[in-house]
Design a protein around this motif. Sequence first.
Motif, PDB file in Angstrom:
ATOM      1  N   ALA A  72       0.838  -1.192   0.000  1.00 38.27           N
ATOM      2  CA  ALA A  72       0.000   0.000   0.000  1.00 38.27           C
ATOM      3  C   ALA A  72       0.877   1.248   0.000  1.00 38.27           C
ATOM      4  N   PRO A  73       0.445   2.306  -0.678  1.00 42.49           N
ATOM      5  CA  PRO A  73       1.233   3.540  -0.681  1.00 42.49           C
ATOM      6  C   PRO A  73       1.268   4.166   0.697  1.00 42.49           C
ATOM      7  N   GLU A  74       2.382   4.770   1.018  1.00 42.74           N
ATOM      8  CA  GLU A  74       2.518   5.393   2.316  1.00 42.74           C
ATOM      9  C   GLU A  74       1.644   6.637   2.383  1.00 42.74           C
ATOM     10  N   LYS A  75       1.023   6.857   3.566  1.00 45.76           N
ATOM     11  CA  LYS A  75       0.186   8.020   3.770  1.00 45.76           C
ATOM     12  C   LYS A  75       0.761   8.866   4.885  1.00 45.76           C
ATOM     13  N   LYS A  76       0.707  10.175   4.688  1.00 44.82           N
ATOM     14  CA  LYS A  76       1.165  11.077   5.735  1.00 44.82           C
ATOM     15  C   LYS A  76       0.159  11.074   6.878  1.00 44.82           C
ATOM     16  N   PRO A  77       0.604  10.956   8.131  1.00 43.39           N
ATOM     17  CA  PRO A  77      -0.342  10.927   9.243  1.00 43.39           C
ATOM     18  C   PRO A  77      -1.239  12.161   9.243  1.00 43.39           C
ATOM     19  N   ALA A  78      -2.543  11.949   9.486  1.00 49.00           N
ATOM     20  CA  ALA A  78      -3.485  13.057   9.484  1.00 49.00           C
ATOM     21  C   ALA A  78      -3.356  13.896  10.753  1.00 49.00           C
ATOM     22  N   VAL A  79      -2.862  13.294  11.833  1.00 51.48           N
ATOM     23  CA  VAL A  79      -2.749  13.975  13.116  1.00 51.48           C
ATOM     24  C   VAL A  79      -1.322  13.845  13.620  1.00 51.48           C
ATOM     25  N   ASP A  80      -0.742  14.957  14.043  1.00 48.25           N
ATOM     26  CA  ASP A  80       0.599  14.898  14.621  1.00 48.25           C
ATOM     27  C   ASP A  80       0.640  15.761  15.871  1.00 48.25           C
ATOM     28  N   ALA A  81       1.696  15.607  16.643  1.00 44.89           N
ATOM     29  CA  ALA A  81       1.810  16.306  17.922  1.00 44.89           C
ATOM     30  C   ALA A  81       1.805  17.814  17.742  1.00 44.89           C
ATOM     31  N   ALA A  82       2.547  18.298  16.754  1.00 44.05           N
ATOM     32  CA  ALA A  82       2.628  19.746  16.550  1.00 44.05           C
ATOM     33  C   ALA A  82       1.264  20.333  16.212  1.00 44.05           C
ATOM     34  N   GLY A  83       0.497  19.602  15.402  1.00 47.66           N
ATOM     35  CA  GLY A  83      -0.827  20.086  15.025  1.00 47.66           C
ATOM     36  C   GLY A  83      -1.755  20.194  16.225  1.00 47.66           C
ATOM     37  N   LEU A  84      -1.717  19.193  17.116  1.00 47.75           N
ATOM     38  CA  LEU A  84      -2.558  19.251  18.307  1.00 47.75           C
ATOM     39  C   LEU A  84      -2.068  20.309  19.289  1.00 47.75           C
ATOM     40  N   ASP A  85      -0.757  20.436  19.422  1.00 49.11           N
ATOM     41  CA  ASP A  85      -0.206  21.443  20.339  1.00 49.11           C
ATOM     42  C   ASP A  85      -0.668  22.852  19.961  1.00 49.11           C
ATOM     43  N   ARG A  86      -0.801  23.106  18.660  1.00 50.44           N
ATOM     44  CA  ARG A  86      -1.240  24.427  18.215  1.00 50.44           C
ATOM     45  C   ARG A  86      -2.678  24.722  18.642  1.00 50.44           C
ATOM     46  N   LEU A  87      -3.472  23.672  18.857  1.00 49.15           N
ATOM     47  CA  LEU A  87      -4.859  23.879  19.269  1.00 49.15           C
ATOM     48  C   LEU A  87      -4.996  24.206  20.749  1.00 49.15           C
ATOM     49  N   VAL A  88      -3.918  23.998  21.512  1.00 49.53           N
ATOM     50  CA  VAL A  88      -3.923  24.318  22.944  1.00 49.53           C
ATOM     51  C   VAL A  88      -2.763  25.273  23.205  1.00 49.53           C
ATOM     52  N   ARG A  89      -2.913  26.486  22.711  1.00 51.01           N
ATOM     53  CA  ARG A  89      -1.823  27.459  22.808  1.00 51.01           C
ATOM     54  C   ARG A  89      -1.479  27.758  24.265  1.00 51.01           C
TER      55      ARG A  89
END
Length: 297
Positions: A72-89
């Motif tokens: 299967a082709p590799e997929k970039k993770p939809a959720v990462d730590a940096a993305g969630l951290d930005r939601l809790v400034r």
Amino acid sequence: MRKLSGIFLVGLCLGAIGAVAVTASHGTSAPEPITVAEAATMKTDSPSTAPSTTPTPTPPPETAPASDPGKAPEKKPAVDAAGLDRLVRGGNVSAVVFDRQGGAATVSVHADRGYTSASIVKLLIALQVLERNGPAADVQRMLARSDDELASRFWMSYGGTSIVTRWAAKLGLTGTRAPTDPGRWGDTRITASDVVRIYQYLLDHKSSTIMKALRDATERGSDGFRQYFGIPDAAAGRPWAVKQGWSCCGPTRMLHTSGVLGEDSRYIVVVLTEHPAKVDYATASKRVTDIVSTLLG
């Protein structure tokens, strides 16, 4: 005149033969310059030499992972730590989504980071009370309405800090710690990965009393706090069951959402957050809901 005519005739014949040769050459080799030009473009952006009249085949671009039918082709993770951290400034967030059907976590971000539990510890209190044949109706009310008065009564009557240490050992909760002040059950330390294990135990052992209470969670807690943030607000019509947690009166605010989501309680979802005290509860609640929406994708 005859000599000139002979030469002239020979010239005409040679000219005709040359014209035929040129015409035949354009008719059979016209696609070749296009093929060569495309190959040169794919191979390099640097200047190239003039194409030969007999081009060599050019290999296609490297697409082995996508074209290999067995991989299967590799997929970039939809959720990462940096993305969630930005939601809790200015705060902290941990999140785990566990797919019970697949038997693995689909999201795991800061899963072993410690937080003050607030009312999440009521899950352990409920297990202790029910194991000792305590009042099931009161346990359900404690969970569904997040009733602190009932929780305090059960805490004092059924073991206090030993509730946490006993169930942590029984369930293999490696990051869960009893509060240092034995009278403050809400100061129990937890991690997202440990809360997932608690739900796995509840579901595997068919703790219907507890799970019914979590499905019947009221919109307002016993203290009036709106506890439909996070999983309920982000569920988008999918069935859910939750135990929420919130705490105040310190340098930071804790706001946690935990529970199960989907048909047959397929997904265990745990989001633990810590916010600066200057962030009001309405803003913090929206942030937690945004995090769950991101996790659900």
